[in-house]
Design a protein around this motif. Structure first.
Motif, short mmCIF file in Angstrom:
data_model
loop_
_atom_site.label_atom_id
_atom_site.label_comp_id
_atom_site.label_asym_id
_atom_site.label_seq_id
_atom_site.Cartn_x
_atom_site.Cartn_y
_atom_site.Cartn_z
N SER A 139 3.13 9.21 5.19
CA SER A 139 3.13 7.80 5.58
C SER A 139 2.74 7.69 7.29
O SER A 139 2.01 7.08 7.68
N ASN A 140 3.52 8.52 8.00
CA ASN A 140 3.35 8.38 9.37
C ASN A 140 1.98 8.90 9.78
O ASN A 140 1.24 8.25 10.80
N LEU A 187 -0.65 6.30 8.83
CA LEU A 187 -0.60 5.19 9.72
C LEU A 187 -1.56 5.59 11.08
O LEU A 187 -2.39 4.77 11.42
N ARG A 192 3.58 7.02 -2.98
CA ARG A 192 4.66 6.58 -2.58
C ARG A 192 4.51 6.52 -0.93
O ARG A 192 4.71 5.34 -0.33
N ASP A 193 4.11 7.37 -0.33
CA ASP A 193 3.54 7.12 1.06
C ASP A 193 2.48 6.16 1.41
O ASP A 193 2.55 5.69 2.42
N GLY A 194 1.46 6.09 0.60
CA GLY A 194 0.28 5.34 0.59
C GLY A 194 0.94 3.91 0.68
O GLY A 194 0.46 2.95 1.34
N ILE A 236 4.05 2.72 1.46
CA ILE A 236 4.87 2.76 2.58
C ILE A 236 3.73 2.26 3.83
O ILE A 236 3.83 1.28 4.63
N ALA A 237 2.90 3.16 3.93
CA ALA A 237 1.74 2.77 5.09
C ALA A 237 1.09 1.60 4.85
O ALA A 237 0.82 0.77 5.83
N THR A 238 0.78 1.06 3.59
CA THR A 238 0.00 -0.09 3.31
C THR A 238 0.95 -1.21 3.80
O THR A 238 0.57 -2.17 4.34
#
Ligand code: E4P
Length: 218
Positions: free
Chosen positions: A63-64, A67, A88-90, A92-94
Motif C-alpha cells: 500500500s505505501n 500510494l 488488501r493493499d489496494g 488500503i491505498a484506495t
C-alpha cells in the motif's frame, strides 16, 4: 452509457476518437507493454488525445508503494485515474487516495463483495472483468448485474466499468442492465459499427441514385 477504449495504441485511440463517441481510455501493464514504448511519453500522448478519464495502472504490491506511485500517476494529467488491483493493499491505498481527492479505478474485480469493498473504500470506478469470468465458465455479466443491485441499494457513487469486453454482446448486455461504462477494445468498437444490412442498404441506395443522376443528365 459512457464508452471507453481499452488500449494504449495511439493509432487506435486516434481512429476511435474520430467517431466522437469515446469518453475515456483504460490501459493496463499488458496493453502498455504491447506498444514497446517508454511509459511516460506514451501516456502523456494518450492524455492529449482524449478529454476524459484515462486509467493508468500502478504496479506496486504494498500500500505505501502504491500510494507513492498513485500520486505520481495522478500528477501526469488532471484526467489521470489511478488503477489499483482489488487486493488488501489496494483497498488500503484506495481509501487514503480518496481522502486526497485522487480518483481510483479498482481493477481485477471478480466478485460482487469485492465491488462492495471497492465502493466502501471510496473508489471512483470499479472494473469487473466479464471476459475473464466467461473464460472460466462463469457468467461475467451476472457479476455486473449483482454490482448494480448492491450499488443501487446503498446509493454508492462508484461507477461500474464493464471490463475485459470480448465481443459486441458484452456491450449489448452492459447497456441492457444499465452499467455506467463499458471499456472496449478497438476491434470490438469496429464490430459495433458494422452490420451487413447497413452495407447492403448503402450499396443499393447508391445504385438507385445513379439511375436518378442518369435521368437528370438527359
Ligand atoms: C480493463 O480495464 C482491462 O484493461 C481490460 O479490460 C482487461 O481485458 P482482458 O481480460 O481482455 O485482458
Amino acid at each position: 452509457m459512457k464508452l471507453f477504449i481499452d488500449t494504449a495504441n495511439i493509432d487506435e485511440i486516434k481512429e476511435a476518437s474520430r467517431l466522437g463517441l469515446i469518453d475515456g481510455v483504460t490501459t493496463n501493464p499488458t496493453l502498455i507493454a504491447r506498444e514497446g514504448r517508454e511509459f511516460m511519453p506514451l501516456v502523456k500522448e494518450i492524455c492529449q488525445l482524449v478529454d476524459g478519464p484515462i486509467s493508468l495502472e500502478a504496479v506496486s504490491s504494498l500500500s505505501n508503494d502504491m500510494l507513492k506511485e498513485a500520486r505520481d500517476l495522478a500528477h501526469i494529467h488532471p484526467n489521470a485515474v489511478v488503477k489499483l488491483p482489488l487486493t488488501r493493499d489496494g483497498l488500503i491505498a484506495t481509501k487514503q487516495l480518496a481522502t486526497e481527492g485522487i480518483k481510483v479505478n479498482m481493477t481485477l474485480v471478480f466478485s460482487p463483495t469485492q465491488a462492495l469493498l471497492a465502493a466502501k473504500a471510496g473508489a471512483a470506478y470499479v472494473s469487473p472483468f466479464v471476459g475473464r469470468l466467461d473464460d472460466i465458465s462463469h457468467w461475467g455479466m451476472d457479476l455486473v448485474e449483482q454490482i448494480i443491485t448492491i450499488y443501487d441499494n446503498y446509493d454508492f457513487e462508484t461507477e461500474i466499468i464493464v471490463a475485459s469486453v470480448r465481443n459486441p454482446l458484452h456491450v449489448l448486455e452492459a447497456a441492457m442492465i444499465g452499467a455506467d461504462i463499458a471499456t472496449i477494445p478497438f476491434a470490438v468498437i469496429e464490430q459495433l459499427i458494422k452490420h451487413p444490412l447497413s452495407d447492403i442498404g448503402v450499396e443499393r441506395f447508391l445504385k438507385d441514385w445513379e439511375k436518378v443522376e442518369k435521368k437528370n443528365k438527359r
